[in-house]
Enzyme design. Structure first.
Site, PDB file in Angstrom:
ATOM      1  N   ILE A 150       0.834  -1.204   0.000  1.00  0.00           N
ATOM      2  CA  ILE A 150       0.000   0.000   0.000  1.00  0.00           C
ATOM      3  C   ILE A 150       0.875   1.263   0.000  1.00  0.00           C
ATOM      4  CG2 ILE A 150      -0.256   0.309   2.505  1.00  0.00           C
ATOM      5  CD1 ILE A 150      -3.310   0.698   1.886  1.00  0.00           C
ATOM      6  N   HIS A 151       0.493   2.232  -0.836  1.00  0.00           N
ATOM      7  CA  HIS A 151       1.283   3.462  -0.922  1.00  0.00           C
ATOM      8  C   HIS A 151       0.379   4.658  -1.170  1.00  0.00           C
ATOM      9  CE1 HIS A 151       1.174   1.507  -4.901  1.00  0.00           C
ATOM     10  NE2 HIS A 151       1.184   2.712  -5.437  1.00  0.00           N
ATOM     11  N   LEU A 152       0.656   5.716  -0.412  1.00  0.00           N
ATOM     12  CA  LEU A 152      -0.085   6.967  -0.543  1.00  0.00           C
ATOM     13  C   LEU A 152       0.645   7.884  -1.521  1.00  0.00           C
ATOM     14  CD1 LEU A 152      -2.244   9.061   0.433  1.00  0.00           C
ATOM     15  CD2 LEU A 152      -0.618   9.691   2.241  1.00  0.00           C
TER      16      LEU A 152
END
Length: 254
Positions: free
Chosen positions: A171-173
């Site tokens: 997961i990456h913002l």
DNA sequence: GTTCTAGAAC
DNA sequence: GTTCTAGAAC
């Protein structure tokens, strides 16, 4: 202007045009990275091809076929695992603390484009629970911290959010400036992934986890990537990527 | 995710 | 003829 902003990318593209280096690139690509299992699978495949060619009447499939399928499964060298590698590389790290690390996107789609990643292994949005609420808030505030520290004096606007169906694992913002001034922005998918509902606002994700306990991404997200190109500033429709990019420059203050 | 390129669009 | 996209390959 582009040259000043992306000297390393321009340099790379110029190198790629050199015939000698081009050959080197191709040779390197064909010979590198993929796992030993993969190479073995390819040998097995070509071997099977020769067998069937020499005796076309034989139709029974060798058991090697199943082995090929399992060997093709994602290994650590697979492109989709690239973020797991990059986030560990100190040279890529723009910021880090006990919970998260920030790296520059390898192919930035704007003048500023960072990724905030948790150290904890969270594969995607579907894996989020209320247990992650504080982490998600922290990722958001770190994103804002990075903006302040590295682009605070600029007048650029930013958005923070997640791709509904990301290509890369872990997961990456995304923390991305809204100029979309980058040679790496090349196609409709790139544009629409940041400028349709495919881009899920960080705050909306946090709210969803808080209220529903999880993130639900409705079906058909991929269709959004095929929508016509529309300017995010003035909503004008543009017929092609080059024309969109030309149009975008009119909204820049410099 | 990117690169490469056939052929569609202009 | 050139530009541009979209899908396969990696």
């Amino acid at each position: 202007m582009v040259n000043e902003l992306y000297p390393y990318i321009v340099q790379f593209e110029e190198e790629a045009k050199s015939p000698g280096l081009e050959t080197h690139r191709k040779r390197k690509r064909s010979g590198n990275s993929d796992s030993i299992e993969r190479d073995a699978a390819q040998e097995a495949e070509s071997g099977a091809g020769l067998e069937s060619g020499s005796s076309p009447s034989q139709c029974s499939l060798p058991p090697k076929k199943e082995k090929d399928a399992s060997a093709k499964k994602e290994s650590l060298g697979h492109w989709s695992q690239g973020l797991k590698i990059s986030m560990q590389d100190p040279q890529m790290q723009v910021y880090k603390d006990e919970q998260v690390v920030v790296i520059k996107d390898k192919y930035p789609k704007a003048r500023h484009h960072w990724l905030v990643l948790p150290w904890a292994s969270i594969s995607n949005l579907k894996a989020l629970t209320r247990d992650h609420l504080e982490l998600l808030k922290h990722m958001h505030s770190v994103g804002e911290r990075v903006i302040a520290d590295f682009a605070g004096s600029s007048e650029l606007c930013f958005r923070l959010g997640y791709h509904a169906v990301p290509s890369m694992s872990h997961i990456h913002l995304h923390v991305i400036s809204q100029d979309f001034d980058s040679p790496c922005l090349k196609n409709k998918k790139h544009w629409n992934s940041f400028n349709t509902e495919y881009f899920l606002e960080s705050q909306a994700v946090i709210k969803m986890v808080k209220e529903a306990g999880r993130v639900t991404v409705r079906d058909g997200m991929s269709e959004l990537l095929k929508l016509p190109l529309r300017c995010h500033e003035c909503q004008q429709l543009l017929p092609s990527i080059p024309q969109l990019k030309d149009h975008l420059s009119k909204h820049w203050t410099k």
